[in-house]
Write a protein that holds these residues in place. Structure first.
Motif, PDB file in Angstrom:
ATOM      1  N   GLY A   1       0.828  -1.193   0.000  1.00 51.31           N
ATOM      2  CA  GLY A   1       0.000   0.000   0.000  1.00 51.31           C
ATOM      3  C   GLY A   1       0.863   1.244   0.000  1.00 51.31           C
ATOM      4  N   THR A   2       0.272   2.348   0.391  1.00 45.88           N
ATOM      5  CA  THR A   2       1.012   3.603   0.414  1.00 45.88           C
ATOM      6  C   THR A   2       1.269   4.003   1.857  1.00 45.88           C
ATOM      7  OG1 THR A   2      -0.101   4.242  -1.609  1.00 45.88           O
ATOM      8  CG2 THR A   2       0.930   6.004  -0.344  1.00 45.88           C
ATOM      9  N   PHE A   3       2.514   4.363   2.138  1.00 42.36           N
ATOM     10  CA  PHE A   3       2.851   4.836   3.484  1.00 42.36           C
ATOM     11  C   PHE A   3       2.778   6.359   3.481  1.00 42.36           C
ATOM     12  CE2 PHE A   3       6.065   1.170   4.395  1.00 42.36           C
ATOM     13  CZ  PHE A   3       5.009   0.291   4.511  1.00 42.36           C
ATOM     14  N   ILE A   4       2.101   6.888   4.463  1.00 40.59           N
ATOM     15  CA  ILE A   4       2.166   8.334   4.640  1.00 40.59           C
ATOM     16  C   ILE A   4       2.673   8.586   6.045  1.00 40.59           C
ATOM     17  CG2 ILE A   4      -0.284   8.511   5.328  1.00 40.59           C
ATOM     18  CD1 ILE A   4       0.081  11.310   3.664  1.00 40.59           C
ATOM     19  N   ALA A   5       3.623   9.477   6.138  1.00 46.94           N
ATOM     20  CA  ALA A   5       4.207   9.775   7.446  1.00 46.94           C
ATOM     21  C   ALA A   5       4.028  11.252   7.759  1.00 46.94           C
ATOM     22  CB  ALA A   5       5.691   9.418   7.440  1.00 46.94           C
ATOM     23  N   LEU A   6       3.581  11.502   8.953  1.00 48.40           N
ATOM     24  CA  LEU A   6       3.374  12.881   9.410  1.00 48.40           C
ATOM     25  C   LEU A   6       4.224  13.102  10.649  1.00 48.40           C
ATOM     26  CD1 LEU A   6      -0.429  12.541   9.138  1.00 48.40           C
ATOM     27  CD2 LEU A   6       0.738  14.474   8.083  1.00 48.40           C
ATOM     28  N   SER A   7       4.773  14.261  10.767  1.00 47.01           N
ATOM     29  CA  SER A   7       5.489  14.561  12.008  1.00 47.01           C
ATOM     30  C   SER A   7       4.451  14.798  13.104  1.00 47.01           C
ATOM     31  CB  SER A   7       6.369  15.791  11.827  1.00 47.01           C
ATOM     32  OG  SER A   7       5.576  16.937  11.684  1.00 47.01           O
ATOM     33  N   SER A   8       4.885  14.600  14.333  1.00 48.63           N
ATOM     34  CA  SER A   8       3.953  14.823  15.438  1.00 48.63           C
ATOM     35  C   SER A   8       3.510  16.285  15.473  1.00 48.63           C
ATOM     36  CB  SER A   8       4.614  14.431  16.760  1.00 48.63           C
ATOM     37  OG  SER A   8       5.884  15.058  16.876  1.00 48.63           O
ATOM     38  N   ALA A   9       4.392  17.198  15.091  1.00 49.85           N
ATOM     39  CA  ALA A   9       4.025  18.620  15.090  1.00 49.85           C
ATOM     40  C   ALA A   9       2.890  18.866  14.101  1.00 49.85           C
ATOM     41  CB  ALA A   9       5.236  19.474  14.730  1.00 49.85           C
ATOM     42  N   ALA A  10       2.945  18.182  12.969  1.00 48.60           N
ATOM     43  CA  ALA A  10       1.887  18.361  11.974  1.00 48.60           C
ATOM     44  C   ALA A  10       0.554  17.863  12.515  1.00 48.60           C
ATOM     45  CB  ALA A  10       2.253  17.618  10.688  1.00 48.60           C
ATOM     46  N   VAL A  11       0.587  16.693  13.132  1.00 50.98           N
ATOM     47  CA  VAL A  11      -0.660  16.127  13.667  1.00 50.98           C
ATOM     48  C   VAL A  11      -1.179  16.997  14.812  1.00 50.98           C
ATOM     49  CG1 VAL A  11      -1.680  14.121  14.796  1.00 50.98           C
ATOM     50  CG2 VAL A  11      -0.004  13.804  12.977  1.00 50.98           C
ATOM     51  N   ASN A  12      -0.265  17.513  15.612  1.00 52.70           N
ATOM     52  CA  ASN A  12      -0.671  18.294  16.779  1.00 52.70           C
ATOM     53  C   ASN A  12      -1.220  19.665  16.431  1.00 52.70           C
ATOM     54  OD1 ASN A  12       0.124  16.262  18.483  1.00 52.70           O
ATOM     55  ND2 ASN A  12       2.148  17.122  18.892  1.00 52.70           N
ATOM     56  N   HIS A  13      -0.729  20.230  15.352  1.00 54.27           N
ATOM     57  CA  HIS A  13      -1.037  21.645  15.110  1.00 54.27           C
ATOM     58  C   HIS A  13      -1.901  21.942  13.894  1.00 54.27           C
ATOM     59  CE1 HIS A  13       1.588  22.707  18.355  1.00 54.27           C
ATOM     60  NE2 HIS A  13       2.635  22.133  17.788  1.00 54.27           N
ATOM     61  N   LEU A  14      -2.199  20.938  13.099  1.00 52.65           N
ATOM     62  CA  LEU A  14      -3.025  21.211  11.920  1.00 52.65           C
ATOM     63  C   LEU A  14      -4.454  20.758  12.160  1.00 52.65           C
ATOM     64  CD1 LEU A  14      -0.714  20.100   8.976  1.00 52.65           C
ATOM     65  CD2 LEU A  14      -1.188  22.412   9.768  1.00 52.65           C
ATOM     66  N   ASP A  15      -5.392  21.578  11.710  1.00 49.02           N
ATOM     67  CA  ASP A  15      -6.779  21.136  11.818  1.00 49.02           C
ATOM     68  C   ASP A  15      -7.115  20.250  10.611  1.00 49.02           C
ATOM     69  OD1 ASP A  15      -7.459  22.703   9.616  1.00 49.02           O
ATOM     70  OD2 ASP A  15      -8.216  24.364  10.834  1.00 49.02           O
ATOM     71  N   ALA A  16      -8.333  19.758  10.577  1.00 55.69           N
ATOM     72  CA  ALA A  16      -8.691  18.776   9.544  1.00 55.69           C
ATOM     73  C   ALA A  16      -8.516  19.356   8.132  1.00 55.69           C
ATOM     74  CB  ALA A  16     -10.126  18.306   9.752  1.00 55.69           C
ATOM     75  N   GLY A  17      -8.963  20.604   7.948  1.00 55.02           N
ATOM     76  CA  GLY A  17      -8.859  21.213   6.611  1.00 55.02           C
ATOM     77  C   GLY A  17      -7.410  21.369   6.187  1.00 55.02           C
ATOM     78  N   GLU A  18      -6.584  21.790   7.122  1.00 52.93           N
ATOM     79  CA  GLU A  18      -5.160  21.981   6.807  1.00 52.93           C
ATOM     80  C   GLU A  18      -4.481  20.634   6.534  1.00 52.93           C
ATOM     81  OE1 GLU A  18      -5.236  25.819   9.786  1.00 52.93           O
ATOM     82  OE2 GLU A  18      -4.234  23.983  10.409  1.00 52.93           O
ATOM     83  N   LEU A  19      -4.865  19.642   7.330  1.00 52.04           N
ATOM     84  CA  LEU A  19      -4.299  18.305   7.091  1.00 52.04           C
ATOM     85  C   LEU A  19      -4.719  17.770   5.724  1.00 52.04           C
ATOM     86  CD1 LEU A  19      -4.526  16.269  10.428  1.00 52.04           C
ATOM     87  CD2 LEU A  19      -2.479  16.728   9.070  1.00 52.04           C
ATOM     88  N   LYS A  20      -5.947  18.076   5.331  1.00 56.42           N
ATOM     89  CA  LYS A  20      -6.405  17.639   4.005  1.00 56.42           C
ATOM     90  C   LYS A  20      -5.525  18.250   2.922  1.00 56.42           C
ATOM     91  CE  LYS A  20     -11.350  17.081   4.772  1.00 56.42           C
ATOM     92  NZ  LYS A  20     -12.664  17.699   4.523  1.00 56.42           N
ATOM     93  N   TYR A  21      -5.236  19.529   3.094  1.00 64.44           N
ATOM     94  CA  TYR A  21      -4.376  20.189   2.104  1.00 64.44           C
ATOM     95  C   TYR A  21      -3.012  19.501   2.060  1.00 64.44           C
ATOM     96  CZ  TYR A  21      -0.889  23.404   0.409  1.00 64.44           C
ATOM     97  OH  TYR A  21       0.187  23.929  -0.252  1.00 64.44           O
ATOM     98  N   VAL A  22      -2.451  19.256   3.234  1.00 64.02           N
ATOM     99  CA  VAL A  22      -1.109  18.667   3.306  1.00 64.02           C
ATOM    100  C   VAL A  22      -1.104  17.246   2.726  1.00 64.02           C
ATOM    101  CG1 VAL A  22       0.648  17.824   4.909  1.00 64.02           C
ATOM    102  CG2 VAL A  22      -0.321  20.091   5.217  1.00 64.02           C
ATOM    103  N   LEU A  23      -2.107  16.458   3.112  1.00 66.14           N
ATOM    104  CA  LEU A  23      -2.151  15.088   2.606  1.00 66.14           C
ATOM    105  C   LEU A  23      -2.457  15.068   1.109  1.00 66.14           C
ATOM    106  CD1 LEU A  23      -3.960  13.192   5.510  1.00 66.14           C
ATOM    107  CD2 LEU A  23      -1.520  13.387   5.038  1.00 66.14           C
ATOM    108  N   GLY A  24      -3.356  15.944   0.687  1.00 59.68           N
ATOM    109  CA  GLY A  24      -3.656  16.029  -0.754  1.00 59.68           C
ATOM    110  C   GLY A  24      -2.418  16.406  -1.539  1.00 59.68           C
ATOM    111  N   HIS A  25      -1.665  17.323  -0.986  1.00 60.08           N
ATOM    112  CA  HIS A  25      -0.396  17.731  -1.600  1.00 60.08           C
ATOM    113  C   HIS A  25       0.522  16.514  -1.747  1.00 60.08           C
ATOM    114  CE1 HIS A  25       3.068  20.635  -2.027  1.00 60.08           C
ATOM    115  NE2 HIS A  25       3.723  19.559  -1.594  1.00 60.08           N
ATOM    116  N   GLU A  26       0.638  15.748  -0.680  1.00 59.93           N
ATOM    117  CA  GLU A  26       1.532  14.580  -0.717  1.00 59.93           C
ATOM    118  C   GLU A  26       1.037  13.526  -1.701  1.00 59.93           C
ATOM    119  OE1 GLU A  26       4.434  14.598   0.581  1.00 59.93           O
ATOM    120  OE2 GLU A  26       4.003  16.560   1.424  1.00 59.93           O
ATOM    121  N   PHE A  27      -0.259  13.296  -1.718  1.00 58.51           N
ATOM    122  CA  PHE A  27      -0.780  12.307  -2.658  1.00 58.51           C
ATOM    123  C   PHE A  27      -0.665  12.806  -4.088  1.00 58.51           C
ATOM    124  CE2 PHE A  27      -2.252  10.191   1.052  1.00 58.51           C
ATOM    125  CZ  PHE A  27      -2.244   8.863   0.674  1.00 58.51           C
ATOM    126  N   GLY A  28      -0.696  14.101  -4.251  1.00 64.64           N
ATOM    127  CA  GLY A  28      -0.445  14.656  -5.592  1.00 64.64           C
ATOM    128  C   GLY A  28       0.947  14.264  -6.067  1.00 64.64           C
TER     129      GLY A  28
END
Lengths: 148, 464
Positions: free
Chosen positions: B154-181
């Motif tokens: 499958g696909t591995f996605i890794a997030l730093s703890s700072a990203a998980v701690n400080h981003l809200d759902a919308g911001e995380l969507k942007y970041v994850l969408g960016h990575e999947f792009g």
């Protein structure tokens, strides 16, 4: 680096144009070549080669002019006295240096200097190219030749 | 080097402080198909409304791809030197190391224990329905970062703890969408971070890799925007990552953020800075402005608008290239000299020909009324000379020989646009050269060089 050479030589050609120096890119020699009149109906050929220092490093140029060919046969080689004289002259030379380049048939006394291409300006190229050409021609004249 | 760098280091943003820090328990891989639909809605902008499931699936991602990304990637992969390096054992090891490095330094998390992360991954799933399985990892780092790498199953996605701690759902969507792009367009297969510093790669190839990385970021940003459906979330995420400010009070207006771009341009030009070509990511305000342009083009709904946006972004990215965009007049740092000097040269004949006009249009300062400027200059060109001098003398850093050559070459290009260069035009070029501190004879050498290049180009296009 080899793949970058044509583009870098093209940059050298551009700066030479800015300095109103006429020359051409010799693809076989992988160099930008200029001929200088050094006075008294003498001339001197100068080659500009490019190279890079380290990975992704800055492009450098080496301005070179051959001054004398010394065949490495048993009866004809660079004497100790001549080598010392080159060292002495090196000290008094400005914007250039003497050195020996080994080839399969002998040694070439080469006058050269190195500069950074990225920040090279027209006047700097002109001054250094003339300095190299004059030093090489002066040395060559001491041996009565004008081969280069 | 951090083994994670071998894959695709990427930034993330921080969640809002109200979110509980991720406890990072071991978890199970996510089967997106099993996830409930996202009900958040939120602050979706109309221009990027396809965040809704049905519309998102119908998006033509290929059409959204920033053209320079595809073009440069094709060029890079066609390079023999790059092929040799990518096939070498060193790169296979780098690929392996990135995976093992992640497994060693991170913990797999079940997004169900982190609702905002689960919501973000659902958004990604809807935008990229072909992705079969996602394994989500979190590693301990104060930097807001994320990256993605293909795994065996499958696909591995890794997030730093700072990203998980400080981003809200919308911001995380942007970041994850960016990575999947990045994953969608094959960006992560290239190991660009390694290639860019590979001592065995020619400098030109390494430079092209960096240029491509910046272009790839523009594409990935568009995918992030597609997933989060909100320019505001994208702006907040970019702002948090760039500034490190993670407060809930962050108000990052996309328009105001993007407006920083013009100020940045003015600063770069006046300083004469060219040291940006080794940077893998475009300036944050450039990215925001590029997303804004893209969003507006999509709202306009026609291909021409998207083409215009892409062209504008090409010009912006040229600011980070060592020699501008590659074309004769494409160097943004010399645009003022091209425009005012070009106007002076073109007016030597008393008028500006249509072809000269088109050249000048491409380098006119933002907001310039070209018709009025040309009319005024035709009556009295003293202002043009003055502007040319100001553009030259106003720069803090000394112009290099290559830059001065580029100016004269560009001015000759304007003069030659109508097919001929008059004596008057050459005379004006010599006077402009004098302002630049260049000997007048240099103009003749540059002209000869230009004519020779032109003949070569014509011979190539004629197939000779």
């Amino acid at each position: 680096m080899a793949d970058d050479t044509p583009a870098l030589l093209r940059q050298v050609e551009s700066i030479a144009a800015l300095a109103a120096l006429r020359g051409w890119i010799d693809e076989k020699e992988q160099a930008f070549v200029m001929d200088f009149e050094t006075g008294g109906y003498r001339s001197q050929r100068v080659l500009v080669r490019v190279f890079a220092l380290g990975p992704g490093g800055k492009a450098m140029i080496s301005i070179q002019s051959p001054a004398r060919f010394i065949a490495t046969r048993w009866f004809k080689r660079l004497s100790r006295g001549e080598a010392l004289r080159l060292l002495h002259e090196n000290e008094s030379l400005r914007f250039a240096r003497y050195g020996l380049v080994s080839t399969p048939k002998g040694m070439i006394v080469m006058v050269s200097c190195d500069l950074m291409l990225e920040t090279l300006d027209a006047e700097e190229l002109r001054v250094h190219a003339y300095a190299v050409a004059n030093a090489a021609d002066r040395y060559e004249a001491q041996f009565g030749g004008d081969q280069y | 080097m951090d083994p994670r760098d071998a894959t695709h280091p990427r930034e993330t943003s921080a969640p809002d402080s109200a979110t509980e820090p991720a406890p990072a328990p071991a978890g199970s891989p996510i089967d997106a198909a099993a996830r409930p639909a996202d009900a958040s809605g939120g602050d979706s902008d109309p221009a990027v409304a396809p965040a809704t499931a049905a519309a998102a699936r119908s998006l033509d991602h290929g059409r959204w791809r920033y053209p320079a990304d595809a073009r440069l990637l094709t060029e890079i992969l066609a390079s023999d030197a790059v092929k040799r390096r990518l096939e070498s054992p060193a790169y296979e090891i780098a690929r392996q190391t990135s995976r093992t490095g992640m497994l060693a330094g991170a913990v797999m998390v079940d997004p169900t224990v982190l609702p905002h992360l689960a919501e973000a991954i659902d958004g990604v799933r809807r935008e990229f329905p072909d992705i079969q399985r996602i394994d989500c990892f979190v590693y301990n780092s104060g930097d807001m970062n994320a990256f993605i790498t293909p795994g065996r199953s499958g696909t591995f996605i890794a997030l730093s703890s700072a990203a998980v701690n400080h981003l809200d759902a919308g911001e995380l969507k942007y970041v994850l969408g960016h990575e999947f792009g990045h994953a969608l367009f094959g960006h992560i297969d290239v190991l660009a971070g390694n290639l860019a510093v590979d001592p065995l790669l020619p400098t030109a190839d390494a430079g092209r890799v960096r240029s491509w990385q910046r272009a790839a970021e523009i594409t990935a940003d568009r995918m992030g925007l597609a997933v989060c459906g909100s320019l505001t979330s994208a702006a907040r995420a970019l702002f948090k990552v760039a500034s490190g400010i993670v407060s809930d009070a962050v108000v990052a207006s996309p328009e105001r953020f993007a407006a920083q771009w013009q100020r940045l341009v003015e600063e770069v030009i006046s300083e004469g800075d060219r040291g940006f070509d080794h940077i893998s990511h475009p300036f944050p305000p450039l990215r925001m402005r590029a997303m804004l342009l893209f969003s507006e083009a999509r709202a306009a709904g026609d291909g021409a608008a998207l083409d215009a946006a892409n062209t504008a972004i090409d010009g912006m990215l040229a600011m980070m290239e060592p020699g501008g965009g590659g074309g004769t007049l494409d160097d943004p740092l010399l645009r003022g000299l091209f425009f005012w000097g070009g106007l002076v040269v073109a007016l030597a004949d008393g008028y500006v020909s249509p072809r000269e006009w088109r050249r000048l249009e491409t380098v006119a300062p933002p907001g310039t009324d070209l018709t009025a400027t040309v009319a005024s200059a035709a009556a009295d060109d003293a202002g043009c000379w003055e502007q040319f001098s100001t553009a030259f003398l106003g720069r803090r850093r000394k112009f290099s020989g290559l830059e001065l050559h580029r100016v004269l070459y560009g001015l000759y290009d304007v003069a030659k646009a109508d097919g001929k260069v008059s004596d008057g035009e050459m005379e004006r070029m010599r006077k402009l050269a004098a302002i630049l501190g260049v000997v007048p004879e240099a103009c003749d050498h540059v002209a000869a060089q230009f004519e020779r290049d032109l003949r070569k180009t014509e011979q190539v296009s004629d197939g000779r």
